[in-house]
Design an enzyme around this catalytic site. Structure first.
Site, PDB file in Angstrom:
ATOM      1  N   GLU A   1      25.321 -12.893  14.508  1.00 41.17           N
ATOM      2  CA  GLU A   1      26.033 -11.833  13.777  1.00 41.17           C
ATOM      3  C   GLU A   1      25.561 -11.770  12.333  1.00 41.17           C
ATOM      4  O   GLU A   1      25.391 -10.691  11.771  1.00 41.17           O
ATOM      5  CB  GLU A   1      27.549 -12.036  13.834  1.00 41.17           C
TER       6      GLU A   1
ATOM      7  N   GLU B   1      19.512  -5.442  18.968  1.00 40.42           N
ATOM      8  CA  GLU B   1      19.967  -6.588  19.772  1.00 40.42           C
ATOM      9  C   GLU B   1      18.827  -7.493  20.230  1.00 40.42           C
ATOM     10  O   GLU B   1      18.924  -8.712  20.137  1.00 40.42           O
ATOM     11  CB  GLU B   1      20.810  -6.118  20.956  1.00 40.42           C
TER      12      GLU B   1
HETATM   13  N1  PHE Z   1      27.015  -5.926  18.520  1.00 43.84           N
HETATM   14  C1  PHE Z   1      27.704  -7.079  19.035  1.00 43.84           C
HETATM   15  C2  PHE Z   1      26.673  -8.183  19.057  1.00 43.84           C
HETATM   16  O1  PHE Z   1      25.793  -8.409  19.531  1.00 43.84           O
HETATM   17  C3  PHE Z   1      28.193  -6.988  20.421  1.00 43.84           C
HETATM   18  C4  PHE Z   1      29.307  -6.040  20.626  1.00 43.84           C
HETATM   19  C5  PHE Z   1      29.070  -4.815  21.223  1.00 43.84           C
HETATM   20  C6  PHE Z   1      30.582  -6.367  20.268  1.00 43.84           C
HETATM   21  C7  PHE Z   1      30.090  -3.925  21.454  1.00 43.84           C
HETATM   22  C8  PHE Z   1      31.615  -5.495  20.509  1.00 43.84           C
HETATM   23  C9  PHE Z   1      31.363  -4.283  21.111  1.00 43.84           C
HETATM   24  O2  PHE Z   1      26.434  -8.956  18.512  1.00 43.84           O
HETATM   25 ZN    ZN Z   2      24.068  -8.491  18.564  1.00 48.93          ZN
END
Ligand code: PHE
Ligand code: ZN
Length: 882
Positions: free
Chosen positions: A306, A328
């Site tokens: 994160e 991602e």
């Molecule tokens: N973007 C977040 C992550 O990878 C994942 C996530 C997606 C959380 C959708 C909540 C809703 O790290």
């Molecule tokens: Zn992520």
């Protein structure tokens, strides 16, 4: 179905937004059932729009509209139109204008956990991917970047802490009303999915980090009162993440404060909201008595993940949701590298590849297969997948393998410099790599657009007369839904040729080219490499470090595998050789069990395993990986069709018992010598010893001898940390009888008031391979501590059962399937993201033998025929049946 024909959205239809929003000023009055949100937006026509718009179409869901003002003038309902999903306002000025919209939403009633909701008594938000539209009307798309100012107001007792993105610029009481407010300003333009706000009775653990340019940053972790003593590891992990990103990628943090809030109800692991990460509390809270080594490692990795999004995702975001892998895949690659640098590179690679093969390979060969960058979707929430994340990370890794560590760094430097503040595409990223490293990635781009796991066959032949080793490759990618024809991919293959003494031979091609880094490139459907000056028949070590996400078949003999297990200088491949060798025994034994035959001896495998364990230069964590035999799902994938999970289970138990008997003395010694004295430490070294010791403990118990099972019980009783407790329970859960019941009762008695620890109690029962596992899970639904409304509980019980208990989930009578199908339908009425994800457990149903197949199918059809499915579940069930 709510909507009889959910729409498919296509990448090819992307067009820039008609309007842009420069600033957002939110005024939020938090209330459990009627939160008022007043939003003031400065809007202007987008100069890049394809045509002059006639109206602005805002997204909005589950909102009660109070009023709309255009340039301060109140509009009457006839001035706009509303549907369930939109607010359309026509007759707008040609230039910029201001919209002020007041709406109400109901956090208490929000069990989908998207938008503004309450987790226990805490108000929190989740906006990715499309949750912001459940807070206010907006252009809820990632290419609309705005500066946010947020004023939060609430009853002071109900929500003494009020947080949002950016820096705190004001706060105070509202006279004697009992309410107070806080004003937050985020100087960085961001898409709506990165917005967050939190309110509640939280306490804070604080720390400090000085960045590479000498700026001091406050680090604040907010948790429920009483949890303060479980935040130290998260804080430490955050500091390590910030330092690592500076050193390895040159990335510095950019606000005065970095906040994390831990909540108990969360659909995913965590969320990278700008300056205000929201975490599933299981990925923050840890004490040695409550969290396992695996929990500690996951906390470190996810905090890293994160945090790293601050640059890969936030400063450079995605143009549209098809580009999800841009943030991602790259961020998973970065968190994997973080762990590799902090812990053991070989062990991290093994566990990442295990994860990829267990989750992504089946996805890529089943009905839900999609490219790393999909070209269409019905519901974007269904595309937070192993393919986008894990295979996406593999694509970054292949690029790094090809351009080198330094080249990759030069490329990301250029990417951050050129695209800071942009909503970018995969092409933007790839262009930066090509330019910075002068690499042609045109063919490589196919990896982003073509689904399916490529199958590569390699064969080596040796010519004694010429001293030439000829290595031939052919590649095919099987058809996937919607993609019949596939093109050859550009794959980096790392390899070595081992000489008789086990050392790597120098690699020279017949063209004269020296391959000093052991890297060759496959580009064609078939390709041959001729290596010269090879004195004797070599043993090839192919796909070192798993340099490409493919299924590789080669003509290695069992002798070759033993040789690689003992000698390969590439530790990943050395481990892989052991796994491949074990798989040969396991597939043969599975066939034997199905045919009612006794499997032949496995002493050759046990001997090779013992030899490889004797190498004292290998760290304990690595040897623990070597001791773990391929999982039942590994065997199922290897067999590929007409799968009988019971036969696989029996084969695996047989092999474990064989190894247990053959290596009993060695295993006992490993168990004795790897005890970790002194206070608990979650660092890699002690973690590795516990992993090795516990792997030995489990394998010893596979002998079935009473003394070996008693040792597990004693291990449970003596355990001083959660890692050892869980290791013992993980063995005992498969043992019928009073040792099992006593241990589970003891555990329950100690931990029933700890919602995180009790999730482990649910999971361990759900994975039991006792024949009545489905009945036990069924009974646990009624347990007072279970709730369908809490995703962690659902994952603990049903996620574990459906994904980690093949004999239970696929029990021959279909009870496992129907149990999960019932749960999916129940959950779908309030949380579509969770129901759809859980149905994913059915993705490999066509691999099963025919009787189980038809039982799975009828459950899928039962779901499909339901008349009120969410869009999320509709997409998954239709595709799964297709
Ligand atoms: N973007 C977040 C992550 O990878 C994942 C996530 C997606 C959380 C959708 C909540 C809703 O790290
Ligand atoms: Zn992520």
């Amino acid at each position: 179905m709510d909507d009889p024909s959910p729409q498919t959205i296509y990448l090819k239809d992307y067009t820039p937004s008609d309007y842009l929003i420069d600033t957002v000023s939110l005024d939020v009055n938090l209330h459990p059932t009627a939160t008022r949100v007043r939003s003031r937006l400065t809007v202007r026509p987008n100069p890049d729009a394809v045509a002059r718009p006639s109206a602005i179409v805002l997204d909005g869901e589950a909102l009660e509209l109070d009023e709309v003002r255009l340039d301060a003038k109140k509009l009457s309902p006839s001035d706009y139109t509303r549907t369930d999903n939109n607010l359309t306002i026509p007759n707008l000025p040609d230039g910029p204008f201001e919209l002020e919209i007041t709406t109400f939403c109901n956090p208490e009633a929000n069990k989908a956990l998207s938008g503004l909701y309450r987790s226990r008594d805490i108000f929190c938000t989740q906006c990715e991917a499309q949750g912001f539209r459940r807070i206010t009307y907006f252009l809820d798309r990632p290419d609309v970047l705005a500066r946010y100012t947020t004023r939060l107001q609430a009853d002071k007792e109900m929500a003494p802490v009020l947080l949002s993105n950016g820096n705190l610029v004001g706060s105070g009481k509202n006279g004697n009303s009992g309410t107070h407010f806080a004003i937050w300003e985020d100087p960085h333009p961001k898409p709506s999915y990165l917005f967050a706000m939190v309110g509640g009775a939280l306490v804070c653990v604080s720390g400090k980090f000085t960045t590479m340019s000498g700026r001091e940053v406050d680090l604040l972790i907010y948790v429920e009162p009483g949890e303060e003593d479980r935040c130290a590891w998260a804080m430490e992990s955050l500091k390590r993440s910030m330092k690592w990103d500076e050193e390895r990628f040159g990335r510095e943090y950019d606000l005065d404060v970095f906040m994390i809030v831990a909540v108990s109800d969360f659909n995913m692991g965590a969320m990278e909201n700008k300056g205000l990460n929201v975490f599933n509390d299981k990925l923050i809270l840890a004490r040695p008595e409550t969290a396992t080594d695996a929990d500690y490692a996951a906390i470190e990795a996810v905090i890293g993940h994160e945090y790293f999004h601050n640059w890969t995702g936030n400063r450079v975001t995605c143009r549209d949701w098809f580009q999800l892998c841009l943030k991602e895949g790259l961020t998973v690659f970065r968190d994997q590298e973080f762990t590799s640098d902090l812990r053991s590179r070989a062990v991290e690679r093994i566990s990442d590849v295990r994860m990829l093969k267990t989750h992504q390979f089946p996805e890529d060969s089943g009905p839900l297969a999609h490219p790393v960058r999909p070209d269409c979707y019905i519901e974007i929430n269904n595309f937070y997948t192993a393919t986008v994340y894990e295979k996406g990370a593999e694509l970054c890794r292949m690029i790094e393998t090809m351009v080198g560590r330094e080249g990759f760094r030069a490329a990301t430097d250029l990417y951050f410099e050129r695209h800071d503040g942009d909503a970018a595409t995969v092409e933007d990223f790839i262009s930066c790599i090509s330019e910075a490293t002068d690499t042609d990635l045109d063919q490589f781009m196919r990896w982003y657009n073509q689904a399916g796991t490529p199958e590569v066959v390699a064969s080596l032949s040796y010519n004694t007369k010429d001293k030439v080793a000829e290595l031939s490759f052919s590649q095919v990618t099987p058809a996937t839904p919607g993609q019949e024809k596939k093109q050859p991919l550009h794959m980096p293959i790392k390899l070595g040729l081992l000489g008789q003494n086990g050392d790597d031979l120098p690699l020279r091609l017949d063209s004269g080219e020296e391959i000093t880094d052991g890297l060759i490139h496959l580009r064609d459907a078939s390709q041959t490499f001729r290596f010269t000056d090879i004195p004797s028949p070599p043993v090839p070590s192919l796909l070192r470090g798993f340099s490409a996400p493919i299924k590789l078949t080669s003509n290695l003999s069992e002798r070759d595998l033993e040789f690689l297990m003992a000698n390969d200088s590439d530790l990943f491949n050395r481990w892989q050789a052991g796994q491949s060798y074990a798989l040969r025994f396991l597939t043969r034994a599975t066939a034997d069990f199905r045919n009612g035959k006794d499997p032949a001896s496995a002493s050759a495998f046990a001997g090779a395993l013992a030899a490889s364990l004797r190498d004292e230069t290998l760290e304990p964590a690595y040897r623990a990986e070597v001791l773990k035999l391929p999982s039942e799902s590994d065997v199922a994938r290897e067999i590929g069709k007409d799968v009988d999970p019971d036969a696989i289970h029996n084969a695996r138990e047989w092999l474990r018992a064989e190894v247990s008997h053959a290596l009993h003395g060695e295993l006992e010694e490993l168990y004795e010598t790897n005890a970790v004295p002194g206070p608990y430490s979650p660092e890699a070294e002690d973690t590795g010893k516990r992993a090795l010791r516990n792997a030995a403990l489990a394998l010893l118990a596979a002998s079935g001898e009473e003394s070996d099972v008693m040792r597990v019980s004693a291990h449970y009783e003596r355990a001083e940390n959660m890692t050892d407790k869980i290791a013992a329970l993980g063995v005992l859960t498969h043992q019928e009888g009073k040792l099992r019941e006593a241990a589970f009762d003891d555990f329950y008695g100690k931990w029933k008031d700890d919602h995180l620890v009790i999730d482990k109690w649910f999971s361990l029962q759900a994975i039991s391979n006792l024949s009545d596992a489905p009945e036990r899970v069924q009974a646990l639904i009624k347990h007072p501590l279970f709730s369908f409304k809490t995703p962690n509980k659902v994952r603990a019980l049903f996620g574990a059962f459906a994904n980690m208990n093949p004999t239970g989930f696929c029990r021959a009578d279909g009870a496992g399937f129907s149990l999960v199908a019932d749960a999916v339908l129940e959950i779908d009425t309030f949380n579509p993201q969770i129901s759809a994800r859980m149905l994913g457990a059915f993705k490999s149903w066509r691999m099963l033998e025919s009787s189980r197949q038809s039982k799975a199918k009828s459950e899928l059809e039962r779901i499909a025929s339901h008349n009120k499915l969410s869009r999320d579940l509709f997409e998954i069930v239709t595709k799964t049946l297709d």
